[in-house]
Scaffold this active site. Structure first.
Site, mmCIF file in Angstrom:
data_model
loop_
_atom_site.group_PDB
_atom_site.id
_atom_site.type_symbol
_atom_site.label_atom_id
_atom_site.label_comp_id
_atom_site.label_asym_id
_atom_site.label_seq_id
_atom_site.Cartn_x
_atom_site.Cartn_y
_atom_site.Cartn_z
ATOM 1 N N ASN A 123 -0.706 -2.855 1.327
ATOM 2 C CA ASN A 123 -1.418 -1.624 0.979
ATOM 3 C C ASN A 123 -1.066 -1.158 -0.425
ATOM 4 O O ASN A 123 0.024 -1.429 -0.929
ATOM 5 C CB ASN A 123 -1.088 -0.528 1.991
ATOM 6 C CG ASN A 123 -1.452 -0.938 3.411
ATOM 7 O OD1 ASN A 123 -2.317 -1.793 3.607
ATOM 8 N ND2 ASN A 123 -0.806 -0.347 4.386
ATOM 9 N N VAL A 124 -1.982 -0.397 -1.021
ATOM 10 C CA VAL A 124 -1.776 0.115 -2.389
ATOM 11 C C VAL A 124 -1.691 1.645 -2.384
ATOM 12 O O VAL A 124 -1.851 2.281 -3.414
ATOM 13 C CB VAL A 124 -2.911 -0.366 -3.333
ATOM 14 C CG1 VAL A 124 -2.901 -1.882 -3.454
ATOM 15 C CG2 VAL A 124 -4.295 0.120 -2.863
ATOM 16 N N ASP A 125 -1.405 2.226 -1.205
ATOM 17 C CA ASP A 125 -1.515 3.681 -1.033
ATOM 18 C C ASP A 125 -0.203 4.448 -1.223
ATOM 19 O O ASP A 125 -0.175 5.675 -1.128
ATOM 20 C CB ASP A 125 -2.088 4.005 0.356
ATOM 21 C CG ASP A 125 -1.326 3.329 1.503
ATOM 22 O OD1 ASP A 125 -0.104 3.112 1.362
ATOM 23 O OD2 ASP A 125 -1.954 3.028 2.536
ATOM 24 N N HIS A 140 0.399 -6.122 -3.298
ATOM 25 C CA HIS A 140 -0.806 -5.979 -4.125
ATOM 26 C C HIS A 140 -0.714 -4.822 -5.116
ATOM 27 O O HIS A 140 -1.729 -4.364 -5.636
ATOM 28 C CB HIS A 140 -2.039 -5.812 -3.218
ATOM 29 C CG HIS A 140 -2.265 -6.993 -2.324
ATOM 30 N ND1 HIS A 140 -2.667 -6.886 -1.005
ATOM 31 C CD2 HIS A 140 -2.131 -8.326 -2.562
ATOM 32 C CE1 HIS A 140 -2.769 -8.092 -0.474
ATOM 33 N NE2 HIS A 140 -2.450 -8.988 -1.390
ATOM 34 N N CYS A 148 -1.674 -0.911 -19.266
ATOM 35 C CA CYS A 148 -2.590 -1.383 -20.307
ATOM 36 C C CYS A 148 -2.628 -2.906 -20.306
ATOM 37 O O CYS A 148 -1.571 -3.548 -20.344
ATOM 38 C CB CYS A 148 -2.136 -0.864 -21.675
ATOM 39 S SG CYS A 148 -3.073 -1.572 -23.051
ATOM 40 N N CYS A 151 -1.067 -4.051 -24.131
ATOM 41 C CA CYS A 151 0.347 -3.903 -24.502
ATOM 42 C C CYS A 151 1.288 -3.771 -23.313
ATOM 43 O O CYS A 151 2.503 -3.819 -23.471
ATOM 44 C CB CYS A 151 0.530 -2.715 -25.453
ATOM 45 S SG CYS A 151 0.376 -1.083 -24.655
ATOM 46 N N CYS A 202 -2.023 1.716 -27.745
ATOM 47 C CA CYS A 202 -2.669 0.657 -28.551
ATOM 48 C C CYS A 202 -4.196 0.655 -28.487
ATOM 49 O O CYS A 202 -4.836 -0.154 -29.157
ATOM 50 C CB CYS A 202 -2.145 -0.720 -28.128
ATOM 51 S SG CYS A 202 -2.833 -1.316 -26.561
ATOM 52 N N ILE A 266 -4.729 -3.743 16.269
ATOM 53 C CA ILE A 266 -5.901 -3.577 17.136
ATOM 54 C C ILE A 266 -6.944 -4.595 16.702
ATOM 55 O O ILE A 266 -7.435 -4.549 15.584
ATOM 56 C CB ILE A 266 -6.474 -2.152 17.032
ATOM 57 C CG1 ILE A 266 -5.410 -1.114 17.392
ATOM 58 C CG2 ILE A 266 -7.687 -1.997 17.948
ATOM 59 C CD1 ILE A 266 -5.815 0.310 17.086
#
Length: 291
Positions: A123-125, A140, A148, A151, A202, A266
């Site tokens: 998860n990215v939460d 992930h 950026c 840079c 940059c 589930i």
């Protein structure tokens, strides 16, 4: 020390209450483990009000024809980046306000007790971080960081929100639904005049510190997770169908090492045919029952 939180079941697939026999089996599995390797997916965060992608009836893919942005599209197309950031800007206040649920807190407590050796989340939460987990890899990446492409400078996503607001003082758009990565649905007309800031250092392109679909997890991170798995004696998958290879590869490695594997999810998963134990329950309902 788990504090009870009321689950948000809007994006949780229907399932039966935990079977006492299954609870006992998972208890036995966890008790027998000294160095548990845990992998979590979107299904652990659905009770915090964040939809997953694949669950029957409630997942993003089954409710809509929407698909997440592809890495190559983000890199090559300024208009794709404009659309992505406009939608993300609208969705951010809600997405960033989600809080950990009971399942996140249980895994944090297992870590404190020395039961959980390493946690890998797909998860990215940032909910595991908010819960206080420390022995953890965000496979992930995380939506709460931005970097950026030119840079490498990193800033907080909350800081970028302020740049967006300064560049777009009169721009407004109403969100229609929210996705697992904080994205919302806007029309092309809505995003046309949205201004996207460049890197303050940059002037380069800013990107969330997440692995978009079509991109690969760095080999350094993959090797690190394999090392943590090699130190473990069992694997628990919580809230993931393991359809994405970046996570599935670790289950294959666990099978190769002949580690016992338990799945709490589930619906069917990619591991069902070789798991030692498969449980169809809500993570936030079953995990607190394990001592």
């Amino acid at each position: 020390s788990v504090s009870r939180t009321s689950p948000n079941l809007a994006f949780v697939p229907a399932c039966l209450p935990p079977d006492p026999v299954e609870v006992e089996k998972l208890q036995h599995f966890v008790s027998n483990s000294k160095r548990l390797f845990v992998m979590t997916g979107a299904g652990i965060s659905t009770e915090s009000g964040i939809p997953d992608y694949r669950s029957e009836g409630v997942g993003l893919y089954t409710r809509t024809d929407r698909r997440p942005i592809q890495h190559a599209e983000f890199i090559r197309s300024a208009s794709a980046r404009q659309r992505y950031w406009a939608r993300n800007f609208v969705g951010w206040p809600q997405f960033s306000s989600h809080q950990p649920n009971t399942a996140h807190l249980v895994l944090r407590d297992w870590e404190k007790l020395g039961k959980l050796h390493w946690l890998v989340t797909q998860n990215v939460d940032a909910l595991h971080t908010k819960a206080g987990s420390q022995r953890m890899t965000e496979l992930h990446g995380c939506m709460h960081r931005v970097f950026c492409l030119a840079c490498g400078d990193q800033i907080l996503r909350s800081e970028l929100q302020e740049h967006f607001e300064a560049l777009n003082p009169t721009w407004k758009a109403e969100a229609f639904g929210v996705a697992p990565d904080g994205d919302v649905f806007l029309t092309d007309e809505q995003v046309r005049n949205f201004q996207v800031p460049a890197c303050c250092k940059c002037g380069g392109i800013l990107k969330p510190d997440v692995t978009f679909f079509g991109d690969a997890v760095s080999q350094e991170k993959v090797n690190f997770v394999h090392q943590r798995l090699a130190e473990s004696d069992s694997m628990l998958v919580a809230g993931s169908s393991m359809q994405v290879y970046s996570g599935y590869r670790f289950a294959l490695a666990a099978r190769e090492k002949q580690l016992p594997i338990a799945i709490l999810n589930i619906g069917p998963t990619r591991l069902d045919h070789f798991a030692s134990l498969k449980l169809n329950s809500r993570c936030g309902e079953l995990l607190p029952l394990i001592v």
